[in-house]
Design a protein around this motif. Sequence first.
Motif, short mmCIF file in Angstrom:
data_model
loop_
_atom_site.label_atom_id
_atom_site.label_comp_id
_atom_site.label_asym_id
_atom_site.label_seq_id
_atom_site.Cartn_x
_atom_site.Cartn_y
_atom_site.Cartn_z
N LEU A 1 53.24 40.52 50.39
CA LEU A 1 52.48 40.19 49.19
C LEU A 1 52.19 38.69 49.13
CD1 LEU A 1 51.44 41.66 46.66
CD2 LEU A 1 53.41 40.73 45.47
N LYS B 1 49.35 37.77 51.26
CA LYS B 1 48.09 38.20 50.67
C LYS B 1 47.68 37.28 49.52
CE LYS B 1 46.08 41.35 47.62
NZ LYS B 1 46.40 42.15 46.44
N GLU B 2 48.61 36.98 48.63
CA GLU B 2 48.27 36.18 47.46
C GLU B 2 47.88 34.75 47.84
OE1 GLU B 2 47.95 37.07 44.15
OE2 GLU B 2 48.07 39.09 44.96
N ALA C 1 46.57 33.88 50.64
CA ALA C 1 45.24 33.99 51.25
C ALA C 1 44.16 34.05 50.16
CB ALA C 1 45.17 35.24 52.13
N ILE C 2 44.42 34.82 49.12
CA ILE C 2 43.46 34.89 48.01
C ILE C 2 43.32 33.52 47.35
CG2 ILE C 2 42.99 35.89 45.73
CD1 ILE C 2 44.40 38.40 46.64
N LEU D 1 41.22 31.31 49.57
CA LEU D 1 39.82 31.72 49.57
C LEU D 1 39.14 31.33 48.26
CD1 LEU D 1 37.73 33.33 51.23
CD2 LEU D 1 38.47 35.38 50.02
N ASN D 2 39.75 31.73 47.14
CA ASN D 2 39.17 31.38 45.85
C ASN D 2 39.18 29.88 45.62
OD1 ASN D 2 38.32 33.84 44.94
ND2 ASN D 2 40.25 34.35 43.91
N LEU E 1 45.43 25.89 43.60
CA LEU E 1 45.33 27.36 43.66
C LEU E 1 46.29 27.97 44.68
CD1 LEU E 1 43.00 27.12 41.67
CD2 LEU E 1 41.82 28.91 42.96
#
Lengths: 450, 450
Positions: free
Chosen positions: A357, A360-361, A363-364, A367-368, A401
Amino acid sequence: MSEVKNTSFEDCLQKLMESLEVSLYEEATTQLANLHSAEIARLLEAIPPKERVILWSNIDTGTQGDILKDLSENVRTQLFSEMSVDSIVEATEGLDMDDLADIVPDLPESALHNLLLTLDHKHRDHLKRVLSYPEDSAGGLMNIDIITVRDGITVRTVIRYLRLLKEMPIDTDQVFVVDRAYKYLGAIHISTLLTNEAQQNIEPLINKTLKPIIAQTPEKEVAHLFEQRDLISAPVVDENNQLIGRITIDDVVDVIRDEAEHSVMSMAGLDEEDDVFAPVMQSSKRRSIWLGVNLVTVFIAVFFISLFEATLQEKIALAILMPVVASMGGIAGTQTLILVTRGIATGRITNSNLKVLMNKEVAIGLLNGLIWALVIGVATHLWFADILLSMVIALAIVVNLIFAAFSGVILPSLLIKFKIDPALAGGVILTTITDVIGFVAFLGLASLVV
Amino acid sequence: MSEVKNTSFEDCLQKLMESLEVSLYEEATTQLANLHSAEIARLLEAIPPKERVILWSNIDTGTQGDILKDLSENVRTQLFSEMSVDSIVEATEGLDMDDLADIVPDLPESALHNLLLTLDHKHRDHLKRVLSYPEDSAGGLMNIDIITVRDGITVRTVIRYLRLLKEMPIDTDQVFVVDRAYKYLGAIHISTLLTNEAQQNIEPLINKTLKPIIAQTPEKEVAHLFEQRDLISAPVVDENNQLIGRITIDDVVDVIRDEAEHSVMSMAGLDEEDDVFAPVMQSSKRRSIWLGVNLVTVFIAVFFISLFEATLQEKIALAILMPVVASMGGIAGTQTLILVTRGIATGRITNSNLKVLMNKEVAIGLLNGLIWALVIGVATHLWFADILLSMVIALAIVVNLIFAAFSGVILPSLLIKFKIDPALAGGVILTTITDVIGFVAFLGLASLVV
């Protein structure tokens, strides 16, 4: 059919408020007369405390008992404090044992004593047994009105026994099979008794896959089990596998509702049991504490701003833009935090999959971060025509972020380790982190280049 | 008894993740073999999508059907997209009609077509009827497996009929009584059939107070009714009072859980149906939109800061302290907002009592404003030794907390009027208001005195 419509509740409430505003208490009481006790409870919770007490004193004690079990803790306690010991006893003595057990913790000491005296030996024992388990455990939730039969008999014998009983406890959907020592063996759904021939032995009809719940099981786990298995009722046993009661889904629904309410209310330092119309002083106090906690955290954040006073002095645009960096980090971090907190609460996230997780987080977040850094960078350049400033804010956004995602994943399990409720403290700690990182990244980078 | 313990789920998940990490898919599949379908569904939701698909393909289609109904929408759609039309049909054809109705909206078009062909005439009609109602209405929730009897018969006749049926639909707790035209007359709890003598006419046993739910009733109202009345099941009728199905509480529990989850997830722009392990791109997109919305609002706030550039230039302490004013207003406003939004959702707050609530909330805002204005004023004076600055920040705090309370009460009903979900948009609009008012009050007052 009218009572399924929410609007009818609104109409009721409006009429009631109109009567109360002009002190027509008798008319108001008449309006309640034909309503279901649950509806009256809801109306009582929706009117201010002063009017509530007057209206309550006009309701007869027979009805009061049923209403009491549907009220929230705070409202109930308020009403008890206005009642005499005798009328409390009168109102509560007719209640089911499990409803009574829910109310008992809110009762004034003297009323509890007198109430126990009105119960017969059997009921007193039952009440004591329910009270011996924590309120938020399977034992605290359970109802002791169960129907038990012994194994090795026929359907006819069971039906004969049930006809002798004349009626079954409310919401009985199964009879439980026990052995000589009252140890739990299994359950028979009552529909099975109706669809099988009378001479049939009950042995093959027993559902042995319905496992009993141990009385000490926390209510959250009980709720989970009911949801997962679509249970309507389940047997409860003590540590020796002796059958002591059953839990029905209507009690579990309250747990599920409360648990979910808790997450959203806690995020603002509120209590899900709070009376909407609690006195100003009472509400202020609780919320004020939360404002105090927030003040400490915001002063931590502004302390970090003050470290860059000289830089701010030099370029006032930094002061104007710094809320952007902090705010974007706060939002992104809160998204991750809520996702993870809910995932842990519903059991979908555990230590085993936290690492996946995290990847994944983050990476988000990256990206954002890149997407919005670009947008914010361009916007800043258009506004201030300052390429260096644009690059600084863009970089600060990315940094914040990524850290926000990282903190959002780590924080809940860290707080749980320290026995702190992440729903309560998570948000405020997280935004402190994202504020500090946002300010330091933005102003720190700026101090290097301006 | 082990499955009531959450820890056992954790153990399962850990073992599973360990096997998956080293690609021991067969071992992983064996681990699932003895678990309940609901448990397998939960495990599938807790593992990354790539491993999920591989594991899924190893599960036999017989089990897949039961698992599918317990999966969240997003995960289900993912798995469907990886399955062949034939295996989808094979997996779903054995399901109950109401479970099938839940799944149908997620099915690929071609699979739906083939699936309908496998159903007999009666079941196809049933499925079409359920699908003719909106998914979030009583008609969409209902199960059409009901047992009906005509009035005027004896208990013996009913029991004989039930024995002919051999078994009742799962979770049947009542049989419904209808007239010649299939209009609903009332319900008989099956326990009543067991406790009454065989020659008894059913007429006096019919519970006529259990009102039917009209199929068009929104699911939220259905949930409310179940909670209020502690119902286990309820009959559903069409607009002509003809009985068409029943709703059981296990379906309502999902509505209650989803509704409550929705409030907390929406606050961060998340979807309660979101797969924790959805692909990065998919998760990013949704959350990115939310960050974009936030960016617009924060730029509105910083625009107001920029109006006071000259004042900030003159006194840099203002830049350092301005987050304090905005943050305190945001927290206080959010408290009121959540309280009111939840109150409206649970029906405790309506237009009739909003005025009383407004007075209370503004009073709390004023009281807490005064308390914390004093604390912040003193703290500011200690830090900056500037009495004028202290007075300005104190006054700004009071102003912002009063406006925050006011906005928190007004906003939810205003948004509902414009058909906007307050759980989704309330927080972000509210903090924009409190940011703007905080900055303008603080910097505006300061510009008058410095």
